[in-house]
Design a protein around this motif. Sequence first.
Motif, mmCIF file in Angstrom:
data_model
loop_
_atom_site.group_PDB
_atom_site.id
_atom_site.type_symbol
_atom_site.label_atom_id
_atom_site.label_comp_id
_atom_site.label_asym_id
_atom_site.label_seq_id
_atom_site.Cartn_x
_atom_site.Cartn_y
_atom_site.Cartn_z
ATOM 1 N N LYS A 36 61.137 42.335 1.477
ATOM 2 C CA LYS A 36 61.298 40.946 1.073
ATOM 3 C C LYS A 36 61.445 40.066 2.309
ATOM 4 O O LYS A 36 62.436 40.164 3.040
ATOM 5 N N PRO A 37 60.491 39.197 2.594
ATOM 6 C CA PRO A 37 60.613 38.308 3.761
ATOM 7 C C PRO A 37 61.742 37.294 3.573
ATOM 8 O O PRO A 37 61.918 36.735 2.489
ATOM 9 N N LEU A 38 62.490 37.064 4.648
ATOM 10 C CA LEU A 38 63.538 36.044 4.639
ATOM 11 C C LEU A 38 63.137 34.835 5.479
ATOM 12 O O LEU A 38 63.446 33.706 5.116
ATOM 13 N N LEU A 39 62.498 35.081 6.620
ATOM 14 C CA LEU A 39 61.933 34.003 7.437
ATOM 15 C C LEU A 39 60.916 34.604 8.387
ATOM 16 O O LEU A 39 60.832 35.823 8.547
ATOM 17 N N THR A 40 60.117 33.751 9.019
ATOM 18 C CA THR A 40 59.086 34.246 9.931
ATOM 19 C C THR A 40 58.882 33.286 11.088
ATOM 20 O O THR A 40 59.213 32.095 11.002
ATOM 21 N N ILE A 41 58.335 33.827 12.183
ATOM 22 C CA ILE A 41 57.912 33.049 13.342
ATOM 23 C C ILE A 41 56.445 33.361 13.590
ATOM 24 O O ILE A 41 56.063 34.532 13.729
ATOM 25 N N ASP A 42 55.638 32.336 13.642
ATOM 26 C CA ASP A 42 54.194 32.471 13.870
ATOM 27 C C ASP A 42 53.940 32.609 15.370
ATOM 28 O O ASP A 42 54.364 31.775 16.160
ATOM 29 N N VAL A 43 53.241 33.674 15.769
ATOM 30 C CA VAL A 43 52.908 33.827 17.189
ATOM 31 C C VAL A 43 51.403 33.862 17.434
ATOM 32 O O VAL A 43 50.934 34.356 18.458
ATOM 33 N N TRP A 44 50.616 33.350 16.479
ATOM 34 C CA TRP A 44 49.223 33.058 16.797
ATOM 35 C C TRP A 44 49.227 31.959 17.871
ATOM 36 O O TRP A 44 50.093 31.078 17.873
ATOM 37 N N GLU A 45 48.268 31.981 18.761
ATOM 38 C CA GLU A 45 48.285 31.013 19.863
ATOM 39 C C GLU A 45 48.237 29.568 19.389
ATOM 40 O O GLU A 45 48.813 28.684 20.024
ATOM 41 N N HIS A 46 47.563 29.322 18.257
ATOM 42 C CA HIS A 46 47.488 27.931 17.806
ATOM 43 C C HIS A 46 48.848 27.384 17.378
ATOM 44 O O HIS A 46 49.008 26.182 17.190
ATOM 45 N N ALA A 47 49.847 28.260 17.216
ATOM 46 C CA ALA A 47 51.183 27.805 16.849
ATOM 47 C C ALA A 47 51.923 27.163 18.007
ATOM 48 O O ALA A 47 52.845 26.369 17.792
ATOM 49 N N TYR A 48 51.533 27.493 19.246
ATOM 50 C CA TYR A 48 52.340 27.038 20.377
ATOM 51 C C TYR A 48 51.553 26.628 21.618
ATOM 52 O O TYR A 48 52.114 26.010 22.531
ATOM 53 N N TYR A 49 50.248 26.909 21.688
ATOM 54 C CA TYR A 49 49.568 26.791 22.973
ATOM 55 C C TYR A 49 49.461 25.355 23.481
ATOM 56 O O TYR A 49 49.538 25.108 24.689
ATOM 57 N N LEU A 50 49.300 24.387 22.599
ATOM 58 C CA LEU A 50 49.222 22.999 23.046
ATOM 59 C C LEU A 50 50.516 22.542 23.706
ATOM 60 O O LEU A 50 50.509 21.707 24.609
ATOM 61 N N ASP A 51 51.648 23.090 23.260
ATOM 62 C CA ASP A 51 52.949 22.680 23.783
ATOM 63 C C ASP A 51 53.472 23.588 24.898
ATOM 64 O O ASP A 51 54.163 23.113 25.803
ATOM 65 N N TYR A 52 53.148 24.878 24.816
ATOM 66 C CA TYR A 52 53.762 25.849 25.732
ATOM 67 C C TYR A 52 52.760 26.647 26.554
ATOM 68 O O TYR A 52 53.166 27.471 27.374
ATOM 69 N N GLN A 53 51.464 26.417 26.349
ATOM 70 C CA GLN A 53 50.424 27.186 27.024
ATOM 71 C C GLN A 53 50.688 28.694 26.833
ATOM 72 O O GLN A 53 50.846 29.123 25.715
ATOM 73 N N ASN A 54 50.800 29.446 27.912
ATOM 74 C CA ASN A 54 50.974 30.897 27.783
ATOM 75 C C ASN A 54 52.440 31.311 27.686
ATOM 76 O O ASN A 54 52.746 32.512 27.668
ATOM 77 N N ARG A 55 53.355 30.360 27.592
ATOM 78 C CA ARG A 55 54.786 30.677 27.606
ATOM 79 C C ARG A 55 55.295 30.937 26.172
ATOM 80 O O ARG A 55 56.128 30.207 25.645
ATOM 81 N N ARG A 56 54.793 32.009 25.578
ATOM 82 C CA ARG A 56 55.182 32.332 24.209
ATOM 83 C C ARG A 56 56.690 32.518 24.097
ATOM 84 O O ARG A 56 57.311 32.085 23.113
ATOM 85 N N ALA A 57 57.317 33.177 25.053
ATOM 86 C CA ALA A 57 58.755 33.436 24.986
ATOM 87 C C ALA A 57 59.560 32.136 24.928
ATOM 88 O O ALA A 57 60.567 32.047 24.206
ATOM 89 N N ASP A 58 59.125 31.127 25.674
ATOM 90 C CA ASP A 58 59.833 29.840 25.638
ATOM 91 C C ASP A 58 59.747 29.215 24.252
ATOM 92 O O ASP A 58 60.738 28.677 23.725
ATOM 93 N N TYR A 59 58.556 29.266 23.662
ATOM 94 C CA TYR A 59 58.371 28.755 22.303
ATOM 95 C C TYR A 59 59.275 29.489 21.316
ATOM 96 O O TYR A 59 60.004 28.865 20.529
ATOM 97 N N VAL A 60 59.254 30.811 21.360
ATOM 98 C CA VAL A 60 60.021 31.616 20.409
ATOM 99 C C VAL A 60 61.518 31.333 20.537
ATOM 100 O O VAL A 60 62.213 31.083 19.539
#
Length: 238
Positions: free
Chosen positions: A196-220
């Motif tokens: 049963k999902p409770l919450l999720t974080i999207d890590v497809w690049e389109h979720a963060y790349y405009l704001d964070y470029q390759n810095r996925r960890a910063d976004y998360v």
Amino acid sequence: MNREYATNFSTMLDRRDFILASMGTAAWLMMSGFPRSDQAASPLALPPLPYAENALEPVITARTIGFHYGKHHKGYVDNLNKLVAGTEYAEMPLREIIIGSAGQPENSAIFNNAAQIWNHTFYWNSMKPKGGGEPPTALKQRMEASFSSVDACKQELAAAATTQFGSGWAWLVLDGDTLKVVKTGNADLPLTNGMKPLLTIDVWEHAYYLDYQNRRADYVNTVLDNLINWDFAAKNLG
């Protein structure tokens, strides 16, 4: 729902979800905080955002939301409506389309688009303006029982989100009586594995790349600290 389908369906869902599913997908979606427009059978509509496009700034900008929601999420809705037209899935609610097409190579396009609609709707609700902070008491106690602390849970979510290779999702789920963190690739989601999902974080690049470029960890980490919607997770906990 025929007997064979019901048997297969029930093996993938816990008892509560199965009861709700037998009442119709609308009941489950309402209890999970989903907007009503996500409940209808085909033609499916793009569910509205639970907040304004600029409401998550500065963590996630309106520009990112505009592309992510207005282009990607909408694209999955448009594609699915085309794919299911004239098929057995045409009048099914979204969740039944996902369950019915999962694991069927000949219906992979239907599954991928349906699951991405569901995942994205769940993702938008997994965040809120001025989120983060202290989880509700019932959820906090479950997190402490499963992970030892809220911070340990957040660390596992961050690790799952940053180590997911390529596109995918990090999830906080209820698996039986235990909270777990899992990650899935592409459009896959915990529903098809009986969790049963409770919450999720999207890590497809389109979720963060405009704001964070390759810095996925910063976004998360910024999402976890400032936007994550513990109230939504607690509501899904039941």
